[in-house]
Design a protein around this motif. Structure first.
Motif, mmCIF file in Angstrom:
data_model
loop_
_atom_site.group_PDB
_atom_site.id
_atom_site.type_symbol
_atom_site.label_atom_id
_atom_site.label_comp_id
_atom_site.label_asym_id
_atom_site.label_seq_id
_atom_site.Cartn_x
_atom_site.Cartn_y
_atom_site.Cartn_z
ATOM 1 N N VAL A 58 0.829 -1.192 0.000
ATOM 2 C CA VAL A 58 0.000 0.000 0.000
ATOM 3 C C VAL A 58 0.870 1.251 0.000
ATOM 4 O O VAL A 58 1.683 1.443 0.900
ATOM 5 C CB VAL A 58 -0.929 0.016 1.231
ATOM 6 N N GLY A 59 0.693 2.060 -1.011
ATOM 7 C CA GLY A 59 1.489 3.277 -1.134
ATOM 8 C C GLY A 59 0.722 4.514 -0.675
ATOM 9 O O GLY A 59 -0.351 4.431 -0.083
ATOM 10 N N GLU A 60 1.330 5.632 -0.990
ATOM 11 C CA GLU A 60 0.846 6.941 -0.576
ATOM 12 C C GLU A 60 -0.671 7.108 -0.673
ATOM 13 O O GLU A 60 -1.256 6.911 -1.721
ATOM 14 C CB GLU A 60 1.536 8.004 -1.446
ATOM 15 N N LYS A 61 -1.269 7.441 0.436
ATOM 16 C CA LYS A 61 -2.691 7.783 0.526
ATOM 17 C C LYS A 61 -3.621 6.645 0.123
ATOM 18 O O LYS A 61 -4.799 6.849 -0.128
ATOM 19 C CB LYS A 61 -3.010 9.033 -0.306
ATOM 20 N N ARG A 62 -3.117 5.446 0.027
ATOM 21 C CA ARG A 62 -4.007 4.319 -0.249
ATOM 22 C C ARG A 62 -4.338 3.587 1.048
ATOM 23 O O ARG A 62 -3.617 3.668 2.031
ATOM 24 C CB ARG A 62 -3.356 3.356 -1.245
ATOM 25 N N HIS A 63 -5.435 2.859 0.981
ATOM 26 C CA HIS A 63 -5.941 2.153 2.152
ATOM 27 C C HIS A 63 -6.441 0.788 1.691
ATOM 28 O O HIS A 63 -7.189 0.693 0.727
ATOM 29 C CB HIS A 63 -7.114 2.977 2.712
ATOM 30 N N THR A 64 -5.988 -0.246 2.357
ATOM 31 C CA THR A 64 -6.596 -1.539 2.060
ATOM 32 C C THR A 64 -6.938 -2.255 3.355
ATOM 33 O O THR A 64 -6.312 -2.040 4.390
ATOM 34 C CB THR A 64 -5.707 -2.420 1.180
ATOM 35 N N ASP A 65 -7.938 -3.084 3.270
ATOM 36 C CA ASP A 65 -8.465 -3.777 4.440
ATOM 37 C C ASP A 65 -8.726 -5.224 4.020
ATOM 38 O O ASP A 65 -9.562 -5.478 3.150
ATOM 39 C CB ASP A 65 -9.757 -3.053 4.866
ATOM 40 N N LEU A 66 -7.957 -6.135 4.584
ATOM 41 C CA LEU A 66 -8.182 -7.559 4.323
ATOM 42 C C LEU A 66 -8.827 -8.141 5.578
ATOM 43 O O LEU A 66 -8.192 -8.230 6.633
ATOM 44 C CB LEU A 66 -6.875 -8.278 4.002
ATOM 45 N N GLN A 106 1.937 7.647 3.215
ATOM 46 C CA GLN A 106 0.830 7.672 4.161
ATOM 47 C C GLN A 106 -0.179 6.574 3.836
ATOM 48 O O GLN A 106 -1.377 6.785 3.873
ATOM 49 C CB GLN A 106 0.152 9.033 4.158
ATOM 50 N N GLY A 107 0.333 5.424 3.490
ATOM 51 C CA GLY A 107 -0.547 4.288 3.217
ATOM 52 C C GLY A 107 -1.029 3.659 4.516
ATOM 53 O O GLY A 107 -0.425 3.825 5.572
ATOM 54 N N ARG A 108 -2.119 2.917 4.389
ATOM 55 C CA ARG A 108 -2.667 2.278 5.580
ATOM 56 C C ARG A 108 -3.115 0.866 5.240
ATOM 57 O O ARG A 108 -3.851 0.644 4.283
ATOM 58 C CB ARG A 108 -3.856 3.084 6.081
ATOM 59 N N GLY A 109 -2.676 -0.067 6.030
ATOM 60 C CA GLY A 109 -3.090 -1.454 5.852
ATOM 61 C C GLY A 109 -3.891 -1.901 7.056
ATOM 62 O O GLY A 109 -3.536 -1.598 8.194
ATOM 63 N N GLY A 119 6.949 0.598 -7.496
ATOM 64 C CA GLY A 119 6.217 1.849 -7.646
ATOM 65 C C GLY A 119 5.757 2.422 -6.308
ATOM 66 O O GLY A 119 5.125 3.474 -6.268
ATOM 67 N N LEU A 120 6.060 1.721 -5.230
ATOM 68 C CA LEU A 120 5.596 2.177 -3.910
ATOM 69 C C LEU A 120 6.322 3.437 -3.473
ATOM 70 O O LEU A 120 7.536 3.481 -3.479
ATOM 71 C CB LEU A 120 5.862 1.111 -2.840
ATOM 72 N N THR A 121 5.555 4.444 -3.101
ATOM 73 C CA THR A 121 6.213 5.634 -2.537
ATOM 74 C C THR A 121 5.513 6.040 -1.266
ATOM 75 O O THR A 121 4.411 5.634 -1.026
ATOM 76 C CB THR A 121 6.155 6.825 -3.502
#
Ligand SMILES: Nc1ncnc2c1ncn2[C@@H]1O[C@H](COP(=O)(O)OP(=O)(O)O)[C@@H](O)[C@H]1O
Ligand SMILES: [Mg+2]
Lengths: 246, 343
Positions: B197-205, B229-232, B341-343
């Motif tokens: 998860v990269g910048e400003k993305r959010h994923t929820d498993l 600022q990614g969030r897992g 590509g992760l930043t």
């Protein structure tokens, strides 16, 4: 080749290098000897740009270029290589993958073409054979579960594959039995050339019987306390470092 | 209460909110201010990530329905492409997968984006008959500003084998949920995930597995990395109900925060109400080893390359568990590209 002038460096706020001056001309091999805790490894990390090793004064140039202004990977691309005193284990990354990634990153930084996989493997086989490294070991995660001697041999393998210009060997002899020491020394000697220089950091003069230095320096209390020819190594072996104690 | 209900009714009150325990880290009500108009009909683009390793493909574009049925004893590999080709609109898909007794399906599912700002909702019902086998590999590549929710309800028969690997890069909000009813009875479940998860993305498993009968196994391994600022979010719950004795359940979740700004929230739960149960769990959130990074950089890798290589090795353990050779290669290449590509 390498010029160090009045180098001061701190680690965790403590000054470890206290005005170190050293010059290693192209084609020469210089040995650095000194008691435990003298700052030998610190010097190797400062030269390679490790985080946390702060230079507070002095200059380091490689062929006239300010080395201290460069990132660790930029220094590597310029040809600076450190054989670590304690090589790091890299779980999950086969040695060959690690090394090919590193080699191609260096080539990219220098604007050269990448090495093709078959070309790389061919050279890896040759170099492994010359260092008596089992090729299957290179397919295993780098250094994971390797013995001390195997790790040191892997350092020399990487060094030979990357063909650097300025080589720093930090206690490469420790953990090696006499046969392994000879193999490693042969590998290092094979790299000696008029446009390469080496800094051999060691605690014992044993390694210097196999890799003959042009000059020997004593590093004590953060500076070069004495310099001389190969005979200085024998003298240190006989007399110890007591007279250089801070 | 669900996104699909909200899209169907247009009622924002149907959206899950942070007051719903299972949605507290992935609130939708605060995020969606109005239900966007329905997405238009569209055609497919490209051929999907699994084209080279699979000959049969099903398409669902901007919502719709799909039915996959394998008759008893049949054996197939099917690519299911769920495509969002939409700008600021919303769509729902429902998919039914039935694998009859003794049949074997490899389902290679891609969530593909050719648009922006859309809301997509996928509901799947998966049913495995006795001794059926399903391996589901999900590669979910949503637009950075999309909202994407997938829910799979899975029911499996005695002696069946259900294996799943979900790979996700997040979105403005992305949630991929699996709810599995486990009969025990020699059935085996593997439930894996990878998030990058990269910048400003959010994923929820999120997953829930409920062991209802004796003698079943669940093996769950999720690994993730967040940058910028990614969030897992990982929520895993395995419940072993009374009477589901001799259950063997493992749950692992391990995440890396690649720089100081990322966030990982995890809630692993093992709820055990049965006897003679073997359970193990591990949950770690850490950073890449600084020494390893310096070592790689000393050899010439840039900081970004060193991080990518070490992170790739970290998640490789999960990808190695994919059984379908072609899908495993696709997943590995996909992850390797996304990592770089992760930043
Ligand atoms: N990370 C560190 N933090 C604080 N002090 C350190 C650190 N690394 C080394 N030192 C100190 O710096 C001095 C020199 O260490 P080092 O360069 O490893 O010596 P050598 O290699 O000559 O044995 C020692 O006193 C050691 O305790
Ligand atoms: Mg040392």
């Amino acid at each position: 080749m390498l010029e160090i002038q009045n180098l001061h460096a701190t680690v965790g706020g403590t000054e470890i290098l206290k005005g170190l001056t050293l010059s290693v001309p192209a084609g020469q091999v210089h040995a650095i000897m000194g008691p435990n805790g003298a700052g030998k490894s610190t010097l190797s990390y400062v030269l390679t740009g490790r985080e946390g090793y702060e230079v507070t004064d002095g200059t380091v140039t490689l062929d006239g270029e300010d080395l201290l202004a460069l990132e660790p990977d930029q220094r590597a691309a310029k040809g600076v290589f450190l054989s670590f005193q304690y090589p790091i284990e890299i779980p999950g990354v086969p040695g060959l993958t690690f090394l090919r990634t590193a080699l191609n990153a260096q080539k990219k930084a220098r604007g050269e073409d990448e090495v093709s996989a078959p070309e790389f493997l061919k050279r890896a086989r040759e170099v492994a054979k010359s260092l008596k490294i089992d090729f299957d070991m290179l397919k295993r995660p780098l250094n994971v579960g390797f013995s001390g001697g195997e790790k040191k041999r892997m350092e020399i393998f990487q060094m030979a594959m990357l063909s650097p210009r300025f080589l720093i060997l930090d206690e490469t002899d420790s953990g090696l039995d006499i046969d392994a020491l000879k193999v490693v020394a042969d590998g290092v000697n094979a790299l000696r050339s008029p446009d390469r220089s080496m800094l051999i950091i060691t605690h014992y003069q044993r390694l210097l019987d196999y890799i003959k230095p042009d000059q020997v320096h004593v590093l004590a209390a953060g500076r070069i306390a004495a310099s001389g020819g190969p005979e200085l190594a024998h003298q240190l072996e006989a007399e110890g470092y007591d007279k250089y104690a801070a | 209460m669900s996104l699909s209900r909200a899209l169907e009714t247009g009622d924002l009150a149907e959206l899950p909110s942070r007051r719903d325990e299972d949605w507290r880290w992935s609130d939708l009500r605060g995020l969606i201010r109005a239900i966007p108009p329905a997405s238009p009909d569209a055609s497919a683009r490209g051929e999907g990530p699994f084209a080279a390793v699979c000959s049969e493909t099903m398409l669902v574009i901007n919502g719709g329905s799909a039915r996959i049925h394998l008759a008893a004893g049949e054996k197939k590999t099917i690519a299911l492409r769920l495509i969002s080709r939409a700008e600021g609109t919303s769509h729902s898909a429902d998919v039914a997968v039935t694998v009859a007794e003794g049949a074997e399906l490899t389902l290679l599912e891609s969530h593909e984006s050719f648009g922006a700002g859309y809301i997509t909702d996928v509901e799947m019902d998966i049913t495995l008959g006795a001794s059926a086998v399903l391996e589901r590999v999900v590669v979910a590549t949503e637009a950075a500003d999309a909202i994407a929710v997938t829910l799979a309800r899975v029911g499996i028969g005695a002696g069946s084998k259900f294996a799943q690997t979900t790979l996700a890069i997040g979105a403005k909000r992305q949630r991929i949920e699996t709810r599995l009813a486990h009969p025990g009875a020699g059935a085996a479940v593997r439930l894996d995930g990878v998030y990058l998860v990269g910048e400003k993305r959010h994923t929820d498993l999120t997953s829930t597995v409920t062991h209802k009968g004796e003698g079943g196994t669940t093996d769950q391994l999720t690994k993730g990395a967040v940058a910028g600022q990614g969030r897992g979010v990982f929520q895993g719950r395995i419940t072993v109900e009374r009477g589901a004795d001799k259950t063997d359940a493992k749950m692992g979740h391990h995440a890396l925060i690649l720089d100081d700004r990322g966030e990982v929230d995890s809630k692993p739960e093992l709820l055990i109400f049965a006897d003679d149960v073997a359970c193990a769990h591990g949950n770690t959130v850490g950073q890449l080893d600084e020494q390893a990074i310096f070592y790689a950089r000393q050899r010439g890798m840039t900081l970004a390359e060193a991080r990518a290589l070490l992170t790739e090795a970290f998640i490789g353990e999960v990808i190695d568990r994919i059984e379908h050779d072609g899908a495993r290669d696709v997943a590995r290449t996909w992850a390797s590209e996304k990592l770089r590509g992760l930043t």
